[in-house]
Design a protein around this motif. Structure first.
Motif, PDB file in Angstrom:
ATOM      1  N   SER A  54      -8.903 -16.094  -6.800  1.00 42.28           N
ATOM      2  CA  SER A  54      -7.969 -15.269  -7.567  1.00 42.28           C
ATOM      3  C   SER A  54      -6.808 -14.873  -6.665  1.00 42.28           C
ATOM      4  O   SER A  54      -6.999 -14.505  -5.500  1.00 42.28           O
ATOM      5  N   ASN A  64      -4.127 -12.786  -4.910  1.00 43.82           N
ATOM      6  CA  ASN A  64      -3.991 -11.401  -4.487  1.00 43.82           C
ATOM      7  C   ASN A  64      -2.508 -11.119  -4.259  1.00 43.82           C
ATOM      8  O   ASN A  64      -1.896 -11.652  -3.334  1.00 43.82           O
ATOM      9  N   VAL A 105      -2.969  -9.204 -12.853  1.00 48.60           N
ATOM     10  CA  VAL A 105      -3.280  -7.810 -12.570  1.00 48.60           C
ATOM     11  C   VAL A 105      -2.755  -7.498 -11.175  1.00 48.60           C
ATOM     12  O   VAL A 105      -3.044  -8.218 -10.219  1.00 48.60           O
ATOM     13  N   SER A 106      -1.985  -6.418 -11.052  1.00 47.03           N
ATOM     14  CA  SER A 106      -1.397  -6.060  -9.760  1.00 47.03           C
ATOM     15  C   SER A 106      -1.378  -4.538  -9.608  1.00 47.03           C
ATOM     16  O   SER A 106      -1.030  -3.825 -10.552  1.00 47.03           O
ATOM     17  N   ASN A 141      -4.265  -6.132  -6.944  1.00 45.30           N
ATOM     18  CA  ASN A 141      -5.621  -6.633  -7.162  1.00 45.30           C
ATOM     19  C   ASN A 141      -6.174  -7.063  -5.804  1.00 45.30           C
ATOM     20  O   ASN A 141      -5.743  -8.106  -5.298  1.00 45.30           O
ATOM     21  N   PRO A 142      -7.022  -6.282  -5.165  1.00 49.24           N
ATOM     22  CA  PRO A 142      -7.828  -5.163  -5.664  1.00 49.24           C
ATOM     23  C   PRO A 142      -6.992  -3.916  -6.003  1.00 49.24           C
ATOM     24  O   PRO A 142      -5.889  -3.741  -5.514  1.00 49.24           O
ATOM     25  N   VAL A 143      -7.582  -3.058  -6.865  1.00 44.10           N
ATOM     26  CA  VAL A 143      -6.935  -1.846  -7.328  1.00 44.10           C
ATOM     27  C   VAL A 143      -7.832  -0.650  -7.019  1.00 44.10           C
ATOM     28  O   VAL A 143      -9.061  -0.762  -7.041  1.00 44.10           O
ATOM     29  N   ALA A 189      -3.571   0.040 -12.175  1.00 44.56           N
ATOM     30  CA  ALA A 189      -3.161  -1.361 -12.088  1.00 44.56           C
ATOM     31  C   ALA A 189      -2.192  -1.672 -13.215  1.00 44.56           C
ATOM     32  O   ALA A 189      -2.256  -1.064 -14.293  1.00 44.56           O
ATOM     33  N   CYS A 237     -11.001  -8.841 -16.913  1.00 47.88           N
ATOM     34  CA  CYS A 237      -9.979  -8.380 -17.843  1.00 47.88           C
ATOM     35  C   CYS A 237      -9.666  -9.522 -18.799  1.00 47.88           C
ATOM     36  O   CYS A 237      -9.108 -10.549 -18.390  1.00 47.88           O
ATOM     37  N   MET A 266     -10.666  -8.657 -11.963  1.00 47.15           N
ATOM     38  CA  MET A 266     -10.047  -7.450 -11.428  1.00 47.15           C
ATOM     39  C   MET A 266     -11.042  -6.791 -10.479  1.00 47.15           C
ATOM     40  O   MET A 266     -12.164  -6.469 -10.881  1.00 47.15           O
TER      41      MET A 266
END
Length: 676
Positions: free
Chosen positions: A261, A263, A598-599, A601-603, A607, A660, A673
């Motif tokens: 994923s 980042n 998703v940003s 990410n990580p959260v 987010a 998500c 996410m």
């Protein structure tokens, strides 16, 4: 057009198979899979070198295709295309960019240590030599155990072009790579090296290097499968198999899946590694495995070539056949293994009718057996793409079984097929793409035992998922029985019209390299997973080969790019006898209409979910845990097309991985996410 046969059904049906035994004539040429460990020829490091960029040159042509000289590797096999992997060449049609990823070595100018990775990269579809930057170094080895080899030396690399959603500038894209290494002290293999490099040549030092190796198991080895989806995820497949030095201990009945994923914070892919059950008969390791995704990124298919008892055995010999795993949620969950029955009463008609009566008489004598009695097997490597309707297409060589896990070779005894389904895997078809004159080539390699390579069947697809192209190597030289003077052959399949290409109206494949610089020496070819669009509705098929002028696979080798081989709409003149694809009113069902990120990410707290819609519709958002528990749900009602942003409050969620899922009308898109 036959159905999947599950193991229980297979046991019942097998009792009704004709009991008569048939045998090939004595002396029929045959081949078995090569099972030695993949240890390439490894020259020692002779000094430290800096990243570099050089300019390519274009070779004067003698024939119909243009050939551009690319980078170099220290040898053809362990450094170039000689491994089981095939995702070294990758085209991005929307950007018009292309890469060829490979190891480097003393053959480069200037030289570089063999454990380094280089990439040849192009803009403007790589049409001319001035569009290319070659031997751009993106990875270096640093871990030395005091011997002659660096443990983190990258081997058998694969790669792709990651284009962030909405981007139209090649300089804002990335080259992503995934490779095996020796960074595990438990066995001779076991490590992964992966990362990315900026496509922008002016930022050649903008690279990342990340490492993974097993301890404890599963036993990571050398990945065969790698792909990048249009939804911005990378996926890698490997076989869980244990080695003690150079001795094979055993296959553990699992595949290893790497799920990457993007980042946004680090501008790199974060990977999670897991196993998927893939039991086989007597725990024999599959000969090959691949992975591919549909244009919308939701339907992911993995194919292995093996025997799991899921297909009825025809005759006395155990054979290989395709076994598939399917994911309908972008690679999150997977089906049980699905076996394809190639032969027998419930086999694929295209396979059973692929050889003429004359050819069968040459193999069996007269009278020829019933076609339902003849056992078929795949060869030992394959490739896979997924069309716009989410259906897999497997490019693979198929021939008559010549004993346990052995294929009858020789002139016109093997065939190249696109094995596919039009209904998600309920029934299967076989479209014959060509006949083979030869099968396996063997090359001398200085400092090593002789190296072998088969036909290297590749399959490519248009970005829209409605045209498929199969390529392979074959030697058409009188008196030559081995595949040691190969040309590249190709054929196209128009899925919308259910037609395949012809040559001047004849039902044959094209010899791509005929009379070119690569004529009869187009070794170890690799075709890009995606092809380029061409003005007028055609497609350019990006193909790279290794030019072996000295017939020694242990010496430095040069990569060559065929820049202008294409098919136009008028080339598709042969109607397939198989059922048509589901075109018409539902033709756009699998078009990519939404994408989301998703940003950050990580959260940790809030987010931002950015959704890109090509069409408006009713939008729903669901956040679920790893166990499938729904923790959040948002009904956004009708949302217009374009880019939309939504906030997700993750402050009350426990740390861990969540999914998500965005649902638009009848489509869905799932992204991971990570909550810290």
């Amino acid at each position: 057009m036959k159905k999947f046969l599950l193991l229980g059904i297979a046991l019942i049906v097998s009792a009704s198979i004709v009991a008569q035994k048939i045998h090939l004539k004595p002396g029929i040429q045959s081949a078995k899979p090569v099972t030695e460990q993949k240890i390439g020829i490894e020259p020692e490091k002779v000094g430290g070198f800096s990243p570099f960029t050089t300019s390519p040159s274009k070779t004067k042509m003698k024939g119909i295709v243009d050939v551009i000289t690319l980078g170099t590797s220290a040898n053809a096999f362990g450094y170039g295309y000689g491994g089981g992997q095939k995702t070294q060449v990758w085209a991005d049609d929307s950007l018009g960019t292309l890469i060829n990823i490979h190891r480097m070595g003393p053959g480069a100018t200037p030289p570089s240590f063999s454990g380094y990775l280089g990439v040849d990269k192009a803009i403007n579809q790589g049409a001319s030599s001035t569009d290319w930057t070659i031997n751009h170094q993106i990875y270096s080895a640093t871990l030395n155990n005091g011997g002659s080899y660096y443990l983190d030396a990258a081997r058998y690399p694969q790669g792709a072009i990651y284009n962030p959603a909405g981007n139209t500038d090649p300089d804002n894209s990335y080259v992503v790579y995934f490779s095996a290494n020796l960074s595990n002290t438990v066995s001779s293999w076991g490590g992964y090296s992966y990362g990315r490099s900026s496509f922008n040549t002016a930022q050649q030092d903008d690279t990342t290097k990340r490492m993974f190796w097993y301890n404890p198991p599963p036993f990571s080895y050398i990945p065969d499968g790698f792909t990048l989806t249009h939804t911005g995820h990378t996926l890698m497949t490997d076989m869980d198999q244990e080695w003690a030095g150079t001795t094979f201990v055993g296959y553990k009945d699992d595949l290893i899946l790497g799920y990457g994923s993007w980042n946004e914070t680090t501008s790199d892919f974060d990977y999670e590694f897991s196993t998927i059950p893939m039991p086989t008969t007597d725990s024999q390791r599959p000969s090959n495995q691949r992975i591919a995704a549909s244009p919308d990124g939701n339907d992911i298919w993995i194919v292995v070539l093996s025997n799991n008892g899921g297909a009825v055995q025809i005759g006395d010999s155990a054979n290989y056949y395709p076994i598939l795993l399917k994911s309908n949620d972008g690679g999150i969950t997977w089906s049980d293994p699905l076996a394809i029955q190639l032969d027998g009463p419930d086999g694929i008609d295209g396979v059973k009718n692929g050889l003429s009566d004359y050819r069968l008489e040459q193999l069996y004598g007269a009278p020829i057996p019933s076609r339902d009695e003849i056992p078929y097997t795949t060869a030992f490597d394959c490739d896979i793409v997924v069309d716009k309707w989410g259906n897999p297409h497997i490019g693979v060589v198929i021939g008559i079984s010549a004993g346990d896990y052995s294929i009858a070779t020789g002139d016109s005894n093997c065939m190249v097929f696109d094995i596919y389904t039009t209904d998600g895997g309920n029934t299967w078809q076989g479209q014959k793409m060509g006949d083979l004159k030869t099968f396996r080539g063997e090359w001398v390699a200085t400092g090593s035992t002789p190296l072998t390579e088969d036909n290297r069947t590749n399959i490519a697809i248009s970005e829209t998922g409605d045209y498929v192209f199969v390529t392979w190597l074959d030697t058409h030289v009188d008196g030559v029985t081995d595949n040691i003077q190969p040309d590249v052959f190709a054929r196209g399949f128009n899925l919308l019209e259910n037609k395949i290409t012809s040559v001047d109206g004849n039902d044959i494949s094209n010899n791509v390299t005929f009379l070119s610089e690569l004529y009869q020496q187009a070794c170890f070819q690799v075709t890009s997973h995606y092809v380029f669009s061409k003005t007028g509705g055609g497609h350019i098929i990006p193909i790279c080969t290794e030019l072996l002028t000295n017939e020694d696979a242990g010496l430095p080798v040069t990569f060559k790019y065929i820049s202008n081989f294409s098919y136009m709409p008028a080339d598709y003149t042969i109607a397939s006898t198989n059922p048509p694809f589901p075109v018409g009113i539902n033709d756009n069902k699998k078009e990519l209409t939404l994408n989301a990120t998703v940003s950050p990410n990580p959260v940790q707290d809030i987010a931002t979910l950015t959704v890109n819609l090509k069409q408006g519709g009713n939008l729903n958002i669901e956040i679920t845990s790893m166990t499938g528990q729904k923790v959040m749900s948002f009904d956004k009602g009708f949302v217009v097309s374009g880019t939309q942003q939504f906030s997700i409050d993750a402050s009350n969620l426990q740390a861990g991985v969540y999914f998500c899922t965005i649902k638009l009308n009848d489509q869905k898109f799932t992204n991971k996410m990570v909550v810290r």
